[in-house]
Write a protein that holds these residues in place. Structure first.
Motif, PDB file in Angstrom:
ATOM      1  N   ASP A   1       5.455   8.883  -1.614  1.00  0.00           N
ATOM      2  CA  ASP A   1       5.644   9.719  -0.427  1.00  0.00           C
ATOM      3  C   ASP A   1       5.824   8.909   0.849  1.00  0.00           C
TER       4      ASP A   1
ATOM      5  N   LEU B   1       3.169  10.340  -6.571  1.00  0.00           N
ATOM      6  CA  LEU B   1       3.171  11.752  -6.920  1.00  0.00           C
ATOM      7  C   LEU B   1       3.814  11.968  -8.291  1.00  0.00           C
TER       8      LEU B   1
ATOM      9  N   SER C   1       0.814  -1.212   0.000  1.00  0.00           N
ATOM     10  CA  SER C   1       0.000   0.000   0.000  1.00  0.00           C
ATOM     11  C   SER C   1       0.850   1.266   0.000  1.00  0.00           C
TER      12      SER C   1
ATOM     13  N   LYS D   1      -1.857   3.804  -9.071  1.00  0.00           N
ATOM     14  CA  LYS D   1      -1.502   2.848  -8.028  1.00  0.00           C
ATOM     15  C   LYS D   1      -0.497   1.828  -8.560  1.00  0.00           C
TER      16      LYS D   1
ATOM     17  N   HIS E   1       0.838   7.158  -1.227  1.00  0.00           N
ATOM     18  CA  HIS E   1       0.490   7.874  -2.439  1.00  0.00           C
ATOM     19  C   HIS E   1       1.641   7.890  -3.443  1.00  0.00           C
TER      20      HIS E   1
ATOM     21  N   VAL F   1      -0.184  14.616  -5.675  1.00  0.00           N
ATOM     22  CA  VAL F   1      -0.721  13.269  -5.536  1.00  0.00           C
ATOM     23  C   VAL F   1      -1.588  12.925  -6.745  1.00  0.00           C
TER      24      VAL F   1
ATOM     25  N   LYS G   1      -3.859   9.536  -8.875  1.00  0.00           N
ATOM     26  CA  LYS G   1      -4.666   8.351  -8.590  1.00  0.00           C
ATOM     27  C   LYS G   1      -3.967   7.045  -8.994  1.00  0.00           C
TER      28      LYS G   1
ATOM     29  N   TYR H   1       7.168   8.503 -11.561  1.00  0.00           N
ATOM     30  CA  TYR H   1       6.466   8.795 -10.317  1.00  0.00           C
ATOM     31  C   TYR H   1       7.441   8.780  -9.151  1.00  0.00           C
TER      32      TYR H   1
END
Length: 450
Positions: free
Chosen positions: A411, A417, A150, A426, A415, A422, A424, A408
């Protein structure tokens, strides 16, 4: 499971041998009859209904014959992990099972199958160890952020090991090596860590273990000791996977990687240069050692591999002779990693000599890596890959034109960034396809003795 047996008509692939006889290869996919799997309950658990496959093959040592069966000892590495974007300026890995403990296992080859059995977790007096990276500020820290699936920042562990090679201690136990420290460790037959050695700290440095040359602290992140072997005279030789990056400046100029000698009886150390096939790679840092195994007190076999200038993988086994190689210890005040061929010669530095024994790609090897090499007898070798626990990562809901991890940053709080904002997007854990997800073991019978 035995895949097939084939005879090759390419005697020219084996320049050490004048014989026209054909090498023989037996190919197996390692199975786990005791149902060993790695627990996984993450967001992508539906893609892994039985958990993750165990990833043996980070090292390989031949134990003995039992009737017609061959017995080997093998290791997993630090556990299932996969690529992630940087966390700030730090490289990152997603640890799919952060609680994983590296395993010691036995592989039995016989009856047309290769089976991994008898798993022992590596442990010390405090209990099972982890595969998490060392804390920042210690020799062996990789400047690497460990992330959960996660994308939450995980902790570090002073006892963490990324195990990569194994050899017998001659008394029923083993020596293993690691990519973090880089460390070598003496362990019992059931996986208990008895003693650990690492780069000796200097001045204000902090270390988890000492006794080895300080200079190997400059190994590239996650490219510490990739293989080791015990010579007949008792010395342990550990191979640094790639060129050292001294002060962050030498990884692309060094013409060699290091073979570190350690005598457990006396504590004496030495260091030798293994000359990489420097002209084959775009950059010297791309060369990687896979594993090593001793032939006698001066000679060993070594896997050199990596993507060449055309991005084609190379996997080659060389016979390496240390008999005339210089001990680099006396030269390290001005590290020879910065020297070109002429400078090495002018300083009187002699690297190890090498001869090609086997080009595995020419024999049909398709896996990316060979991480285990064992000597069964003077005409028979075994090699194995590491299947990375059958996992990979991929971006989901990627932004237009942002389809690479490097587009990317993370953080550490869950998330991704882009330009500090930020998004969406994943990261999902996915299974590797076959054959990459399999542990493939080859038995290679050479036409003549080494």
């Amino acid at each position: 499971m035995k895949i097939k047996s084939l005879a090759l008509l390419c005697a020219s692939l084996f320049p050490l041998y004048a014989s026209a006889a054909q090498p023989q290869i037996e190919r197996y996919v390692v199975s786990f009859p005791q149902g060993d799997r790695v627990a996984y309950q993450g967001a992508s658990a539906s893609a892994f209904p039985d958990g993750l496959p165990v990833g043996v093959g980070s090292g390989l040592h031949f134990l003995r014959k039992e009737g017609d069966d061959l017995l080997f000892t093998t290791l997993t590495d630090r556990g299932p992990n996969a690529d992630a974007p940087k966390t700030g300026k730090r490289e990152s890995k997603i640890f799919v099972n952060p609680d994983y403990t590296p395993l010691l296992m036995t592989i039995r080859v016989g009856n047309n199958k290769a089976e991994a059995i008898d798993a022992h977790p590596l442990h010390d007096e405090q209990g099972n160890i982890s595969g998490l990276p060392l804390p920042e500020g210690f020799i062996g820290a990789t400047n690497e952020a460990a992330l959960s699936e996660s994308l939450q920042l995980l902790g570090s562990d002073k006892r963490g090991l990324d195990t990569e090679g194994i050899t017998s201690d001659g008394n029923g136990g083993y020596w293993i090596c690691d990519e973090y420290g880089p460390f070598i460790a003496h362990i019992s037959a059931d996986g208990k860590i008895l003693q650990k050695y690492g780069p000796q700290a200097e001045s204000s440095e902090q270390s988890v273990a000492g006794g080895l040359p300080n200079i190997v602290k400059w190994r590239q992140p996650n490219r510490g000791f990739e293989g080791l072997t015990r010579m007949p005279d008792g010395r342990i030789i550990a191979a640094v996977q790639s060129t050292l990056d001294i002060d962050g400046k030498s990884k692309n100029s060094a013409r060699f990687t290091r073979l570190v000698s350690f005598d457990p009886a006396t504590g004496k150390t030495a260091s030798y240069g293994y000359p990489i096939d420097i002209d084959a790679y775009k950059k010297a840092k791309d060369a990687k050692v896979g594993d090593i195994v001793a032939l006698d007190d001066q000679r060993l076999l070594l896997i050199e591999q990596g993507a060449d200038k055309e991005k084609n993988m190379r996997n080659r086994i060389y016979l390496v002779d240390l008999s005339k190689a210089s001990d680099l210890t006396s030269f390290d005040k001005q590290p020879p990693e910065f020297d070109d061929e002429a400078a090495l010669k002018s300083r009187g530095i002699v690297l190890a000599s090498k001869q090609l024994v086997v080009d595995l790609r020419a024999l049909g090897w398709q896996q990316e890596k060979v991480e285990g090499l064992a000597l069964i007898d003077n005409k028979t070798l075994a090699v194995i890959n590491d299947n990375d626990f059958g996992v990979r990562t991929e971006l989901t809901d990627a932004l237009s034109g942002k389809d690479k991890m490097d587009d990317y940053t993370a953080d550490g709080k869950g998330h991704l960034l882009v330009d500090g904002e930020v998004v969406k997007t994943k990261i999902a854990v996915r299974p590797l396809d076959k054959p990459e997800s399999e542990n493939e073991l080859w038995i290679i019978s050479l036409p003549d003795a080494l």
